[in-house]
Every structure is written in C-alpha cells, then in structure tokens.
Design a protein around this motif. Structure first.
Motif, PDB file in Angstrom:
ATOM      1  N   TYR A  30     -11.013  -2.793   0.200  1.00 48.19           N
ATOM      2  CA  TYR A  30      -9.686  -2.066   0.715  1.00 48.19           C
ATOM      3  C   TYR A  30      -8.601  -1.879  -0.338  1.00 48.19           C
ATOM      4  CZ  TYR A  30     -12.263  -2.324   4.978  1.00 48.19           C
ATOM      5  OH  TYR A  30     -13.209  -2.263   5.829  1.00 48.19           O
ATOM      6  N   ILE A  31      -8.451  -2.704  -1.287  1.00 45.60           N
ATOM      7  CA  ILE A  31      -7.656  -2.310  -2.624  1.00 45.60           C
ATOM      8  C   ILE A  31      -7.823  -1.282  -3.171  1.00 45.60           C
ATOM      9  CG2 ILE A  31      -6.223  -3.408  -4.286  1.00 45.60           C
ATOM     10  CD1 ILE A  31      -6.968  -5.984  -2.936  1.00 45.60           C
ATOM     11  N   SER A  32      -6.833   0.004  -3.142  1.00 48.88           N
ATOM     12  CA  SER A  32      -7.109   1.118  -3.954  1.00 48.88           C
ATOM     13  C   SER A  32      -6.763   1.090  -5.134  1.00 48.88           C
ATOM     14  CB  SER A  32      -6.314   2.282  -3.029  1.00 48.88           C
ATOM     15  OG  SER A  32      -6.712   3.537  -3.875  1.00 48.88           O
ATOM     16  N   PRO A  33      -7.322   1.325  -6.261  1.00 49.87           N
ATOM     17  CA  PRO A  33      -7.071   1.572  -7.831  1.00 49.87           C
ATOM     18  C   PRO A  33      -5.987   2.530  -7.913  1.00 49.87           C
ATOM     19  CG  PRO A  33      -9.248   2.381  -7.560  1.00 49.87           C
ATOM     20  CD  PRO A  33      -8.733   1.868  -6.318  1.00 49.87           C
ATOM     21  N   TYR A  34      -5.746   3.486  -6.889  1.00 51.41           N
ATOM     22  CA  TYR A  34      -5.078   4.809  -7.139  1.00 51.41           C
ATOM     23  C   TYR A  34      -3.624   4.531  -6.566  1.00 51.41           C
ATOM     24  CZ  TYR A  34      -9.572   6.515  -8.139  1.00 51.41           C
ATOM     25  OH  TYR A  34     -10.919   6.648  -8.662  1.00 51.41           O
TER      26      TYR A  34
END
Length: 138
Positions: A30-34
């Motif tokens: 759930y951690i977005s790289p964007y």
C-alpha cells in the motif's frame, strides 16, 4: 479504542531500525513509490480568492456526495409528512377546542354528514327517492 491509544502512547517511539523490520509485505504493497502531484489540504494562505472558492466548492460537493443518505432522507420526509398531516386532520376533525364557537365546526359537520351518508341506515334513505321515481314512471 481508548485502551489501544494509551497502550501505544506508553510504548514510546519505535526505533528507525525496527520500523522497516516490522513492516509486512501487505503493508508495503500500500505504500506508493510515486509522490502526489498536489499536496492536500492546500495552504489556503498561498491561494488566490478564486482558487480558495473553487477548493471550498469542490470540497463541499464531495462532502455532500459522501454523506448523502437518500433512503434515510426519504424516510424522514415521509415521516414528517405523515405526522404533520395526521396532526392537522386530528385538530380539525376530532380535537375538542374547549370553545363556544369552534373554528372548524362547519367543516366537521359537513365531513360527518358525508361520512354518515355511507352508513347502512342512510343508504336506504338515499335509495328511497330512486325507488319512488322508478315506481312512478311505470
């Protein structure tokens, strides 16, 4: 809920080395790289009046859509309509006003006369002129 909050506050901060070790693969998904394009909520002190108004209007519209409960609203409106209508009908036709000249006495009399015309006794009285007309025409 309160006990969990107290327990977490009493535990103290998690050391940085343990933070990444405590992450589960599901949590990392759930951690977005964007990075987001816009920061929310925006700093209103840096926006013009027109932009502030647009954000406020958009936020109010989204809140209204998120909190809309059409079935509940319909039920409440119908309940209000039923209660007000029944109160008016009761006060006009049945309520004892404790006055010499009741304001709706004429309406009451005409209403009960019309309803009395549908009783079995009144039905025969209504039919007698019709029967007399039929017998006289023969």
């Amino acid at each position: 809920m309160f006990a969990t909050l107290v327990r977490r506050m009493a535990g103290g901060p998690i050391p940085p080395g343990l933070r990444s070790a405590t992450r589960t693969p599901l949590a990392e998904a759930y951690i977005s790289p964007y990075k987001p394009k816009k920061i929310w909520p925006p700093d209103f002190s840096k926006l013009s009046q027109k932009e502030q108004f647009r954000f406020e209007r958009r936020y109010k519209r989204r809140v209204k859509l998120a909190t809309a409960r059409p079935r509940w609203d319909k039920f409440v409106k119908l309940a209000q309509l039923f209660s007000v209508t029944s109160l008016v009908i009761y006060s006009v036709l049945f309520m004892d006003w404790q006055m010499e000249n009741q304001p709706f006495q004429g309406l009451r009399n005409s209403f009960w006369d019309v309803l009395g015309a549908f009783s079995p006794e009144q039905r025969h009285e209504r039919r007698t002129p019709d029967i007399a007309v039929i017998t006289n025409s023969k």
